[in-house]
Design an enzyme around this catalytic site. Structure first.
Site, PDB file in Angstrom:
ATOM      1  N   PHE A   8      41.412  63.623  61.050  1.00 47.42           N
ATOM      2  CA  PHE A   8      41.375  63.557  62.500  1.00 47.42           C
ATOM      3  C   PHE A   8      41.997  62.308  63.262  1.00 47.42           C
ATOM      4  O   PHE A   8      41.636  61.269  63.036  1.00 47.42           O
ATOM      5  CB  PHE A   8      39.994  63.783  63.227  1.00 47.42           C
ATOM      6  CG  PHE A   8      39.381  65.297  62.874  1.00 47.42           C
ATOM      7  CD1 PHE A   8      39.730  66.154  63.755  1.00 47.42           C
ATOM      8  CD2 PHE A   8      38.818  65.606  61.925  1.00 47.42           C
ATOM      9  CE1 PHE A   8      39.159  67.454  63.759  1.00 47.42           C
ATOM     10  CE2 PHE A   8      38.035  66.811  61.709  1.00 47.42           C
ATOM     11  CZ  PHE A   8      38.621  67.918  62.668  1.00 47.42           C
ATOM     12  N   ASP A   9      42.618  62.551  64.274  1.00 48.64           N
ATOM     13  CA  ASP A   9      43.332  61.268  65.198  1.00 48.64           C
ATOM     14  C   ASP A   9      41.901  61.337  66.217  1.00 48.64           C
ATOM     15  O   ASP A   9      41.051  62.489  66.041  1.00 48.64           O
ATOM     16  CB  ASP A   9      44.344  61.798  65.956  1.00 48.64           C
ATOM     17  CG  ASP A   9      44.564  60.930  67.203  1.00 48.64           C
ATOM     18  OD1 ASP A   9      44.717  59.656  66.958  1.00 48.64           O
ATOM     19  OD2 ASP A   9      44.909  61.430  68.377  1.00 48.64           O
ATOM     20  N   LEU A  10      41.779  60.431  66.733  1.00 48.33           N
ATOM     21  CA  LEU A  10      40.771  60.198  67.753  1.00 48.33           C
ATOM     22  C   LEU A  10      40.918  60.537  69.109  1.00 48.33           C
ATOM     23  O   LEU A  10      40.557  61.697  69.711  1.00 48.33           O
ATOM     24  CB  LEU A  10      39.886  58.795  67.753  1.00 48.33           C
ATOM     25  CG  LEU A  10      38.863  58.615  68.589  1.00 48.33           C
ATOM     26  CD1 LEU A  10      37.603  59.478  68.299  1.00 48.33           C
ATOM     27  CD2 LEU A  10      38.287  57.145  68.213  1.00 48.33           C
ATOM     28  N   ASP A  11      41.719  59.692  70.079  1.00 49.36           N
ATOM     29  CA  ASP A  11      42.028  59.845  71.136  1.00 49.36           C
ATOM     30  C   ASP A  11      42.756  61.090  71.459  1.00 49.36           C
ATOM     31  O   ASP A  11      44.061  61.258  70.777  1.00 49.36           O
ATOM     32  CB  ASP A  11      42.699  58.879  71.782  1.00 49.36           C
ATOM     33  CG  ASP A  11      41.986  57.460  71.807  1.00 49.36           C
ATOM     34  OD1 ASP A  11      40.510  57.748  71.935  1.00 49.36           O
ATOM     35  OD2 ASP A  11      42.488  56.286  71.852  1.00 49.36           O
TER      36      ASP A  11
END
Length: 220
Positions: A8-11
């Site tokens: 997963f990317d965060l932002d």
């Protein structure tokens, strides 16, 4: 279940960091006398490595872009980091994925120390076995390098791994590492940006993302 390893990317993928990031950029730019009254014009800063964005969006020099990141962090580390929201349905998604036996990992261009703090703040840090972000000195900020680090550190099989992100850098990083990708259109990458780089899948909402992993492919 083909994708046992979910990156997963965060932002813009797990959380909506708009307020904190745009206010931090406003603070940094003001040091150079640049006043930005409409924070929405700073949305392109969400996702890519910050130093690159200061160079590309506001034409900062290499030196000034590094200084601008430092100014950004003056605001972000105490205030901006908490001006953030978890997207609706994310915690339920993570719970479902863990129940399915999948390995969850965060691969973000945000410095690891800040990424870990955000995950803890929202009480979702326990879902992830590993968090890989950039270093505070600006190294390991390219998404392809971050994903490569994750693949090596966690000994992941390419065929069983998939990257989820809302900007082109996430999809390109996945492609460079030979893994599939999901474009999270609910984040900050435009439909045009994401379609142009041809991710493996698109999802419009967090609910569609959960449906994907539950085997309901009617959206794709």
């Amino acid at each position: 279940m083909q994708y046992m390893n979910v990156l997963f990317d965060l932002d813009g993928t797990l959380t909506d960091p708009k307020v904190g990031i745009t206010k931090s950029v406003q603070y940094a730019l003001s040091h150079w006398g640049i006043q930005v009254n409409d924070p929405d014009t700073l949305i392109p800063y969400i996702g890519p490595p910050l130093a690159n964005s200061f160079r590309e969006i506001h034409s900062f020099s290499e030196r000034d872009s590094v200084l601008a990141v430092g100014k950004y962090r003056e605001y972000f580390q105490d205030r901006g980091i908490y001006e953030n929201e978890l997207y609706g349905g994310i915690k339920e998604l993570l719970e479902a994925l863990k129940e399915q036996g999948r390995r969850l990992i965060v691969a973000t261009s945000k410095p690891t120390v800040f990424a870990v703090e955000v995950l803890k703040h929202f009480g979702i840090d326990s879902y992830f076995e590993y968090v890989c972000g950039s270093h505070l000195d600006g190294t390991l900020s390219d998404k392809a390098e971050i994903i490569a680090e994750v693949m090596k550190k966690c000994e992941l099989s390419k065929d069983e791994s998939i990257m989820i992100g809302d900007r082109k850098h996430d999809i390109i990083g996945a492609q460079k590492n030979g893994i599939d990708s999901i474009a999270a259109v609910y984040g900050y990458g435009s439909e045009e940006e994401l379609t142009a780089i041809r991710p493996t899948y698109h999802v419009q909402t967090v609910q569609e993302l959960r449906a994907f992993f539950e085997g309901d492919l009617e959206f794709f």
